[in-house]
Design an enzyme around this catalytic site. Sequence first.
Site, PDB file in Angstrom:
ATOM      1  N   LYS A   1      62.585  17.199  36.916  1.00 39.05           N
ATOM      2  CA  LYS A   1      62.174  16.122  38.590  1.00 39.05           C
ATOM      3  C   LYS A   1      62.178  16.075  38.509  1.00 39.05           C
ATOM      4  CE  LYS A   1      64.559  17.499  42.852  1.00 39.05           C
ATOM      5  NZ  LYS A   1      64.700  18.773  43.664  1.00 39.05           N
TER       6      LYS A   1
ATOM      7  N   SER B   1      68.867  23.933  45.832  1.00 35.87           N
ATOM      8  CA  SER B   1      68.575  22.651  45.383  1.00 35.87           C
ATOM      9  C   SER B   1      68.690  22.831  43.679  1.00 35.87           C
ATOM     10  CB  SER B   1      68.300  20.885  45.877  1.00 35.87           C
ATOM     11  OG  SER B   1      68.557  20.858  46.836  1.00 35.87           O
TER      12      SER B   1
ATOM     13  N   SER C   1      69.779  17.148  45.449  1.00 31.29           N
ATOM     14  CA  SER C   1      68.387  17.101  45.300  1.00 31.29           C
ATOM     15  C   SER C   1      67.946  16.987  43.493  1.00 31.29           C
ATOM     16  CB  SER C   1      67.765  17.235  45.841  1.00 31.29           C
ATOM     17  OG  SER C   1      66.701  18.834  45.593  1.00 31.29           O
TER      18      SER C   1
END
Length: 484
Positions: A82, A179, A155
């Site tokens: 991420k 998330s 997210s």
Amino acid sequence: MSGSPLYFLTITELAGSIREKQVSPVAVTEAMLSRIEALDGRYNSYATVMADHAMESAQRAENEIAAGRYLGPLHGVPVAVKDLCFTRGVPTMGGTPVLSGHIPDFDATVISKLASAGAVLLGKLNLTEGAMAGYHPDFPIPVNPWGPDLWTGVSSSGSGVATAAGLCFGSLGSDTGGSIRFPAASCGIVGIKPTWGLVSRYGVLALAESMDHVGPMTRSAADAGIMLQAIAGHDANDPTSLTGTAPDMLSGLEESVRGVRIGLDRRYVEENVDGELSAAVLAGIGVMEGLGSEIVQVNLPETREYTKAWNLLCSAEAPDAHRATYPSRREEYGPWFRGWLDKGSEVTGADYARANNVRAECNGSLRRVFENIDVLACPSMTTPPGRVNSEELYGPMGDRDSLVWGRFTVPFDFNGAPTLSLPCGLNSDGLPLSLQFVGKHLGEALLCRLGHAYEQATDWHRRRPAVGTHEGDRRGQDNGAGGG
């Protein structure tokens, strides 16, 4: 290797072939980069593809393995992270143009640990702005491979999409209010939210530091354990990281789950939950009972006040995380996250104290629930992935009811307990459904064992979206595996 295509192999399957030199890390990495180039224009999972870096890492891994220096099951395996994780010399933007020029001069601890395990980093994955719920209009929205109009789970959406679509073999996400679990559930994959403090947050852009967790998103429970093992452990650079030796995530993976006490509150599982989803979760619990686990009836506290408190705590902590650019560059944020920061800036110290007291009350109630059980079973979300549109995701904060969406996630961000989400079925529209096991602190090894046992008894984790098409009648293709 299994009958699955290369890009849908589990890390466990690929690692065995790499270790035995049946497949080359260089060839696998080349294939994955070609697949990303061919498909990710449709799925928007990557913010930055690190092709040169990945090929250098793959060649190094290949040379090391050829020389007899095999490092373990991530050695030569292509993964992605991420775009909150600092990566030296590579943009780390957090989904916001305020950070578009942010190029760190050091690696986050999780990046360093993946490198030490020999993993090949393919790139950085897209996310909502600031890791909250809306996207900045300058950034693309990751597209759910199960259908282009389906929610990807806020997210860590790029992490969920890339892992589900076979654009990496595993990824890192983060979870402050759900998330890791929401994208795992929405994209039909596995996700572990670790015990708070087990994984260092050094060099990871924050949303709300008292609740932020970093963890793996994969295609099997064993894979999640492999990735978590690589990134877990104390870090002197993060004073909130837990001291002592991290538990062995794969310890006893193949052992029986007979006698494991699984807590079940049917009201919690069924009330205000999609009927097909709750039925699939209960069927999954039934599978565990059939494997010898003991199902123990428990009573969960009402969560409405707890999720209200989460909204206040998270919004209040977010402006501090962005203090270098908010409010000085307020207008450069997108409408959703700008509204969240504005909301948080209005929270008083007394407001925060009251909400923190509610968090403490929640944690105390959960301790009592866990007195006579080893894990709790419940859904990961209240519904299958719903339909969304770009106007909603790019627009200002709406009226989405956090009292509903956070009921299975927020309490375990409050108390920092580990959770495992894994596929447990498909609904009548062919969309993925997800079962969540919640453990005691540092109970990740048991969660992996339960998840692995469930996966050996079922085939839901083998169901894949029809990547490259968006034909509704091809959702849930099994790619060589049956249902379960």
